[in-house]
Design a protein around this motif. Structure first.
Motif, PDB file in Angstrom:
ATOM      1  N   SER A 147      25.622 131.809  58.014  1.00 19.08           N
ATOM      2  CA  SER A 147      26.248 132.275  56.788  1.00 19.08           C
ATOM      3  C   SER A 147      27.754 132.236  57.011  1.00 19.08           C
ATOM      4  CB  SER A 147      25.793 133.699  56.473  1.00 19.08           C
ATOM      5  OG  SER A 147      26.452 134.207  55.337  1.00 19.08           O
ATOM      6  N   VAL A 148      28.510 132.428  55.954  1.00 14.79           N
ATOM      7  CA  VAL A 148      29.956 132.515  56.114  1.00 14.79           C
ATOM      8  C   VAL A 148      30.302 133.849  56.764  1.00 14.79           C
ATOM      9  CG1 VAL A 148      30.356 133.501  53.811  1.00 14.79           C
ATOM     10  CG2 VAL A 148      32.172 132.174  54.942  1.00 14.79           C
ATOM     11  N   PHE A 149      31.334 133.859  57.591  1.00 12.08           N
ATOM     12  CA  PHE A 149      31.794 135.105  58.201  1.00 12.08           C
ATOM     13  C   PHE A 149      33.308 135.019  58.398  1.00 12.08           C
ATOM     14  CE2 PHE A 149      30.227 132.238  61.455  1.00 12.08           C
ATOM     15  CZ  PHE A 149      31.200 132.234  62.433  1.00 12.08           C
ATOM     16  N   SER A 150      33.939 136.158  58.372  1.00 13.66           N
ATOM     17  CA  SER A 150      35.404 136.189  58.307  1.00 13.66           C
ATOM     18  C   SER A 150      36.074 135.663  59.568  1.00 13.66           C
ATOM     19  CB  SER A 150      35.899 137.616  58.017  1.00 13.66           C
ATOM     20  OG  SER A 150      35.462 138.517  59.013  1.00 13.66           O
ATOM     21  N   ASP A 151      35.385 135.695  60.708  1.00  6.74           N
ATOM     22  CA  ASP A 151      35.985 135.197  61.945  1.00  6.74           C
ATOM     23  C   ASP A 151      36.269 133.700  61.900  1.00  6.74           C
ATOM     24  OD1 ASP A 151      35.894 137.713  62.937  1.00  6.74           O
ATOM     25  OD2 ASP A 151      34.449 137.325  64.532  1.00  6.74           O
ATOM     26  N   MET A 152      35.735 133.001  60.908  1.00  9.62           N
ATOM     27  CA  MET A 152      36.082 131.588  60.764  1.00  9.62           C
ATOM     28  C   MET A 152      37.595 131.413  60.616  1.00  9.62           C
ATOM     29  SD  MET A 152      33.032 130.123  58.339  1.00  9.62           S
ATOM     30  CE  MET A 152      31.332 130.013  58.925  1.00  9.62           C
ATOM     31  N   ALA A 153      38.254 132.418  60.048  1.00 14.91           N
ATOM     32  CA  ALA A 153      39.710 132.360  59.923  1.00 14.91           C
ATOM     33  C   ALA A 153      40.384 132.396  61.299  1.00 14.91           C
ATOM     34  CB  ALA A 153      40.214 133.512  59.058  1.00 14.91           C
ATOM     35  N   ALA A 164      35.035 119.783  59.435  1.00 14.56           N
ATOM     36  CA  ALA A 164      34.018 120.820  59.612  1.00 14.56           C
ATOM     37  C   ALA A 164      32.657 120.307  59.161  1.00 14.56           C
ATOM     38  CB  ALA A 164      34.385 122.077  58.829  1.00 14.56           C
ATOM     39  N   PHE A 165      31.643 120.530  59.984  1.00 12.70           N
ATOM     40  CA  PHE A 165      30.251 120.274  59.630  1.00 12.70           C
ATOM     41  C   PHE A 165      29.658 121.610  59.177  1.00 12.70           C
ATOM     42  CE2 PHE A 165      31.490 117.179  62.746  1.00 12.70           C
ATOM     43  CZ  PHE A 165      30.745 116.019  62.521  1.00 12.70           C
ATOM     44  N   LEU A 166      29.295 121.708  57.898  1.00 18.40           N
ATOM     45  CA  LEU A 166      28.861 122.988  57.343  1.00 18.40           C
ATOM     46  C   LEU A 166      27.488 122.874  56.691  1.00 18.40           C
ATOM     47  CD1 LEU A 166      32.157 124.158  55.569  1.00 18.40           C
ATOM     48  CD2 LEU A 166      31.367 124.762  57.874  1.00 18.40           C
ATOM     49  N   PRO A 167      26.585 123.838  56.947  1.00 18.62           N
ATOM     50  CA  PRO A 167      25.300 123.851  56.246  1.00 18.62           C
ATOM     51  C   PRO A 167      25.506 124.334  54.811  1.00 18.62           C
ATOM     52  CG  PRO A 167      25.486 125.802  57.613  1.00 18.62           C
ATOM     53  CD  PRO A 167      26.713 124.976  57.888  1.00 18.62           C
ATOM     54  N   ILE A 168      24.729 123.779  53.885  1.00 17.01           N
ATOM     55  CA  ILE A 168      24.914 124.137  52.472  1.00 17.01           C
ATOM     56  C   ILE A 168      23.597 124.390  51.739  1.00 17.01           C
ATOM     57  CG2 ILE A 168      27.053 122.787  52.324  1.00 17.01           C
ATOM     58  CD1 ILE A 168      25.393 120.718  50.661  1.00 17.01           C
ATOM     59  N   GLY A 169      22.453 124.305  52.442  1.00 15.64           N
ATOM     60  CA  GLY A 169      21.167 124.263  51.761  1.00 15.64           C
ATOM     61  C   GLY A 169      20.716 125.547  51.102  1.00 15.64           C
ATOM     62  N   ASP A 170      21.252 126.718  51.529  1.00 12.50           N
ATOM     63  CA  ASP A 170      20.794 128.017  51.048  1.00 12.50           C
ATOM     64  C   ASP A 170      19.468 128.379  51.734  1.00 12.50           C
ATOM     65  OD1 ASP A 170      20.812 130.428  49.702  1.00 12.50           O
ATOM     66  OD2 ASP A 170      20.585 129.579  47.700  1.00 12.50           O
ATOM     67  N   TYR A 171      18.990 129.551  51.479  1.00  7.85           N
ATOM     68  CA  TYR A 171      17.747 130.150  51.969  1.00  7.85           C
ATOM     69  C   TYR A 171      17.818 130.477  53.460  1.00  7.85           C
ATOM     70  CZ  TYR A 171      12.845 131.471  51.908  1.00  7.85           C
ATOM     71  OH  TYR A 171      11.678 132.194  51.975  1.00  7.85           O
ATOM     72  N   TYR A 172      17.957 129.488  54.317  1.00 11.55           N
ATOM     73  CA  TYR A 172      18.083 129.741  55.758  1.00 11.55           C
ATOM     74  C   TYR A 172      19.537 129.779  56.216  1.00 11.55           C
ATOM     75  CZ  TYR A 172      13.077 128.753  56.095  1.00 11.55           C
ATOM     76  OH  TYR A 172      11.712 128.772  55.944  1.00 11.55           O
ATOM     77  N   PRO A 176      26.319 126.383  48.806  1.00 14.00           N
ATOM     78  CA  PRO A 176      27.617 125.734  48.566  1.00 14.00           C
ATOM     79  C   PRO A 176      28.762 126.700  48.277  1.00 14.00           C
ATOM     80  CG  PRO A 176      25.891 124.455  47.541  1.00 14.00           C
ATOM     81  CD  PRO A 176      25.250 125.719  48.020  1.00 14.00           C
ATOM     82  N   LYS A 177      28.492 127.798  47.574  1.00 14.83           N
ATOM     83  CA  LYS A 177      29.566 128.750  47.281  1.00 14.83           C
ATOM     84  C   LYS A 177      30.114 129.372  48.562  1.00 14.83           C
ATOM     85  CE  LYS A 177      30.735 132.783  44.460  1.00 14.83           C
ATOM     86  NZ  LYS A 177      30.239 133.769  43.454  1.00 14.83           N
ATOM     87  N   GLN A 178      29.206 129.781  49.449  1.00 11.33           N
ATOM     88  CA  GLN A 178      29.649 130.331  50.729  1.00 11.33           C
ATOM     89  C   GLN A 178      30.315 129.263  51.595  1.00 11.33           C
ATOM     90  OE1 GLN A 178      26.712 133.014  52.729  1.00 11.33           O
ATOM     91  NE2 GLN A 178      25.449 132.559  50.930  1.00 11.33           N
ATOM     92  N   ALA A 179      29.783 128.051  51.547  1.00 14.82           N
ATOM     93  CA  ALA A 179      30.361 126.965  52.334  1.00 14.82           C
ATOM     94  C   ALA A 179      31.774 126.633  51.859  1.00 14.82           C
ATOM     95  CB  ALA A 179      29.475 125.726  52.256  1.00 14.82           C
ATOM     96  N   PRO A 200      12.165 121.269  49.814  1.00 15.39           N
ATOM     97  CA  PRO A 200      12.527 121.687  48.458  1.00 15.39           C
ATOM     98  C   PRO A 200      13.285 123.010  48.390  1.00 15.39           C
ATOM     99  CG  PRO A 200      10.289 120.823  48.492  1.00 15.39           C
ATOM    100  CD  PRO A 200      10.736 120.900  49.919  1.00 15.39           C
ATOM    101  N   ILE A 201      13.025 123.882  49.374  1.00 16.24           N
ATOM    102  CA  ILE A 201      13.661 125.194  49.353  1.00 16.24           C
ATOM    103  C   ILE A 201      15.158 125.136  49.662  1.00 16.24           C
ATOM    104  CG2 ILE A 201      13.339 125.893  51.764  1.00 16.24           C
ATOM    105  CD1 ILE A 201      12.231 128.557  50.602  1.00 16.24           C
ATOM    106  N   LEU A 202      15.611 124.032  50.248  1.00 16.25           N
ATOM    107  CA  LEU A 202      17.026 123.876  50.603  1.00 16.25           C
ATOM    108  C   LEU A 202      17.739 123.193  49.442  1.00 16.25           C
ATOM    109  CD1 LEU A 202      16.672 122.756  54.337  1.00 16.25           C
ATOM    110  CD2 LEU A 202      16.802 125.068  53.394  1.00 16.25           C
ATOM    111  N   THR A 203      18.153 123.990  48.474  1.00 17.12           N
ATOM    112  CA  THR A 203      18.548 123.478  47.160  1.00 17.12           C
ATOM    113  C   THR A 203      20.018 123.124  47.017  1.00 17.12           C
ATOM    114  OG1 THR A 203      18.827 125.757  46.398  1.00 17.12           O
ATOM    115  CG2 THR A 203      16.678 124.715  46.014  1.00 17.12           C
ATOM    116  N   GLY A 204      20.882 123.577  47.916  1.00 20.15           N
ATOM    117  CA  GLY A 204      22.305 123.283  47.797  1.00 20.15           C
ATOM    118  C   GLY A 204      22.579 121.792  47.895  1.00 20.15           C
ATOM    119  N   THR A 205      23.609 121.324  47.197  1.00 15.48           N
ATOM    120  CA  THR A 205      23.923 119.890  47.191  1.00 15.48           C
ATOM    121  C   THR A 205      25.394 119.652  47.524  1.00 15.48           C
ATOM    122  OG1 THR A 205      24.554 119.806  44.849  1.00 15.48           O
ATOM    123  CG2 THR A 205      22.206 119.526  45.389  1.00 15.48           C
ATOM    124  N   PRO A 206      25.704 118.484  48.079  1.00 11.60           N
ATOM    125  CA  PRO A 206      27.108 118.146  48.324  1.00 11.60           C
ATOM    126  C   PRO A 206      27.948 118.130  47.052  1.00 11.60           C
ATOM    127  CG  PRO A 206      25.682 116.707  49.587  1.00 11.60           C
ATOM    128  CD  PRO A 206      24.791 117.487  48.660  1.00 11.60           C
TER     129      PRO A 206
END
Length: 231
Positions: A147-153, A164-172, A176-179, A200-206
């Motif tokens: 998930s996103v976390f503030s230490d990324m700053a 940056a290689f970032l996951p975007i699929g949601d659920y696990y 995209p909003k967090q990414a 199918p559960i990984l619904t986020g898209t580029p």
């Protein structure tokens, strides 16, 4: 110039300027997004972010075949050693080590890391990400599953990765909003999305991510499995 090949889901092959091959989170057999007919010729370095099957399924087989330096958290490396894997470099968050021309720094990730070993679910330490320090001075952030976390700053302040290689699929993982927020926190000008569309559960898209970061001038680099790109 670094050649990046997405092998589907969270698996990537990097070919460094030196010719070294780096494989990250090896899941090829049974991966619905793995490119048909793709063959791994050799591996110099293997990086593993956590213990879930979709990130380590082929780790033992490939590590025993090609004998790369394997870098992961201490617990995963200890488990790999029980399977006959040699040349492991178990480490922990905040530390760095060098494998060939690549230096890696282990970072935090917000995720779990159980290892499925037969019918047993083993403790796999904590999930991690990596800062990749390349020989030409450039750096990339491989977030792993998180998930996103503030230490990324802090990683922006410490390492200033350009990619940056970032996951975007949601659920696990993050969506995209967090990414999009992660991209702003890390400060990378290019983002490669991963961990989407495999199931199918990984619904986020580029496309969703691209729309959210366009105003920040961030380029979303949507890769096609098996098709190398140069960075």
């Amino acid at each position: 110039m670094i050649e990046i090949t997405w092998l589907g889901h969270g698996t990537f092959q990097l070919k460094l300027e030196s010719g070294e091959i780096v494989l990250i989170d090896p899941w090829i057999n049974g991966n619905p997004k793995s490119p048909q007919g793709f063959k791994i010729g050799h591996i110099d370095t293997m990086l593993i972010t956590h213990g879930h099957f979709d990130h380590v399924a082929d780790a033992v087989q490939l590590a025993k075949k090609f004998k790369p330096k394997v870098i992961a958290n201490f617990e995963i490396c200890a488990w790999l050693e029980t399977k006959g894997v040699q040349n492991t470099g178990g480490m922990n968050k905040g530390g760095s080590q060098t494998a060939g021309s690549l230096k890696v720094t282990m970072t935090h990730a917000l995720h779990s890391s159980g290892i499925q070993d037969g019918n047993a679910l083993l403790y796999g330490g904590e999930a991690v990400g990596f800062i990749l320090h390349f020989a030409d001075g450039r750096k990339a952030y491989f977030a792993g599953d998180t998930s996103v976390f503030s230490d990324m700053a802090l990683y922006r302040e410490l390492y200033a990765p350009q990619l940056a290689f970032l996951p975007i699929g949601d659920y696990y993982t993050m969506d995209p909003k967090q990414a999009a927020l992660a991209a702003r926190l890390i400060g990378a000008r290019q983002v490669i999305p991963m961990h989407f569309g495999t199931f199918p559960i990984l619904t986020g898209t580029p496309a969703e991510l691209a729309a959210l970061v366009q105003a920040d001038g961030v380029e979303v680099w949507e890769l096609q499995p098996g098709t190398p790109v140069r960075w």
